[in-house]
Design an enzyme around this catalytic site. Structure first.
Site, PDB file in Angstrom:
ATOM      1  N   ASP A  14       0.991  -1.246  -0.067  1.00 39.50           N
ATOM      2  CA  ASP A  14       0.050  -0.071  -0.111  1.00 39.50           C
ATOM      3  C   ASP A  14       0.817   1.187  -0.052  1.00 39.50           C
ATOM      4  O   ASP A  14       2.003   1.447   0.781  1.00 39.50           O
ATOM      5  CB  ASP A  14      -1.035  -0.066   0.980  1.00 39.50           C
ATOM      6  CG  ASP A  14      -1.963   0.905   1.318  1.00 39.50           C
ATOM      7  OD1 ASP A  14      -1.618   2.188   1.104  1.00 39.50           O
ATOM      8  OD2 ASP A  14      -3.175   0.527   1.361  1.00 39.50           O
ATOM      9  N   ILE A  15       0.343   2.384  -0.820  1.00 43.73           N
ATOM     10  CA  ILE A  15       1.337   3.464  -0.920  1.00 43.73           C
ATOM     11  C   ILE A  15       1.124   4.272   0.423  1.00 43.73           C
ATOM     12  O   ILE A  15       1.892   5.371   0.406  1.00 43.73           O
ATOM     13  CB  ILE A  15       1.503   4.078  -2.198  1.00 43.73           C
ATOM     14  CG1 ILE A  15      -0.345   4.524  -2.524  1.00 43.73           C
ATOM     15  CG2 ILE A  15       1.827   3.307  -3.308  1.00 43.73           C
ATOM     16  CD1 ILE A  15      -0.502   5.596  -3.521  1.00 43.73           C
ATOM     17  N   HIS A  82     -10.044  -4.852  -3.310  1.00 45.67           N
ATOM     18  CA  HIS A  82      -8.623  -5.263  -2.949  1.00 45.67           C
ATOM     19  C   HIS A  82      -8.773  -5.523  -1.459  1.00 45.67           C
ATOM     20  O   HIS A  82      -9.549  -5.172  -0.723  1.00 45.67           O
ATOM     21  CB  HIS A  82      -7.693  -4.167  -3.140  1.00 45.67           C
ATOM     22  CG  HIS A  82      -8.167  -2.610  -2.574  1.00 45.67           C
ATOM     23  ND1 HIS A  82      -8.924  -2.070  -3.262  1.00 45.67           N
ATOM     24  CD2 HIS A  82      -7.719  -2.085  -1.339  1.00 45.67           C
ATOM     25  CE1 HIS A  82      -9.203  -0.809  -2.529  1.00 45.67           C
ATOM     26  NE2 HIS A  82      -8.387  -0.984  -1.510  1.00 45.67           N
ATOM     27  N   LEU A  83      -8.092  -6.705  -1.108  1.00 38.96           N
ATOM     28  CA  LEU A  83      -7.918  -7.090   0.304  1.00 38.96           C
ATOM     29  C   LEU A  83      -6.565  -6.400   1.025  1.00 38.96           C
ATOM     30  O   LEU A  83      -5.561  -6.573   0.457  1.00 38.96           O
ATOM     31  CB  LEU A  83      -7.555  -8.685   0.260  1.00 38.96           C
ATOM     32  CG  LEU A  83      -7.520  -9.258   1.526  1.00 38.96           C
ATOM     33  CD1 LEU A  83      -8.727  -9.042   2.279  1.00 38.96           C
ATOM     34  CD2 LEU A  83      -7.202 -10.647   1.594  1.00 38.96           C
ATOM     35  N   HIS A  84      -6.972  -5.756   2.037  1.00 38.33           N
ATOM     36  CA  HIS A  84      -6.047  -5.095   2.955  1.00 38.33           C
ATOM     37  C   HIS A  84      -5.190  -6.370   3.759  1.00 38.33           C
ATOM     38  O   HIS A  84      -6.117  -6.985   4.496  1.00 38.33           O
ATOM     39  CB  HIS A  84      -6.501  -4.023   3.814  1.00 38.33           C
ATOM     40  CG  HIS A  84      -6.955  -2.797   3.179  1.00 38.33           C
ATOM     41  ND1 HIS A  84      -5.850  -1.729   2.974  1.00 38.33           N
ATOM     42  CD2 HIS A  84      -8.011  -2.542   2.412  1.00 38.33           C
ATOM     43  CE1 HIS A  84      -6.587  -0.890   2.062  1.00 38.33           C
ATOM     44  NE2 HIS A  84      -7.867  -1.322   1.773  1.00 38.33           N
TER      45      HIS A  84
END
Length: 125
Positions: A14-15, A82-84
């Site tokens: 993740d940015i 999207h899966l964190h």
């Protein structure tokens, strides 16, 4: 940097990380968000979760310090499922990070992949 990719998904960092390890597992199929899934997606969700667990493990993250979740609309920032996948504890450096951290830890705003698979399988019956 791509950490993993296969026919179904891709994994990268993740940015705007909320922990020392914060990865995103993204399906190649365009899906807006988890409420758009139907029972045929149960295996995809399981795959995303398994890949997330595998890559977190490769990053040195133990299972008991892992956190997984799909954001629930309208709390999504990108219109692509999207899966964190994060290492606990979550950190918050800025006011915006504190808001994001609060959303992540609120189970009404996050859907755990195992809970989602159960929900999709119930719809199948």
């Amino acid at each position: 940097t791509i950490l993993h990719e296969d026919d179904l998904c891709i994994v990268f960092r993740d940015i705007f990380p909320l922990s020392s390890t914060h990865l995103l597992v993204i399906p190649r199929e365009h899906i807006h968000s988890w409420p758009k899934l139907d029972p045929r997606h149960a295996e995809l969700v399981e795959h995303l979760h398994n890949v997330g667990k595998m890559v977190l493990s490769q990053e040195g993250v133990e299972e008991d310090e892992s956190f997984f979740g799909f954001m629930t609309p309208p709390f999504i920032s990108v219109p692509q499922l999207h899966l964190h996948c994060l290492r606990l504890p979550l950190k918050a450096k800025s006011p915006m990070d504190r808001i994001r951290k609060g959303i992540m830890l609120d189970t009404s705003k996050m859907m755990h992949p195992e809970r989602l698979v159960r929900r999709l399988n119930r719809k199948r019956k």
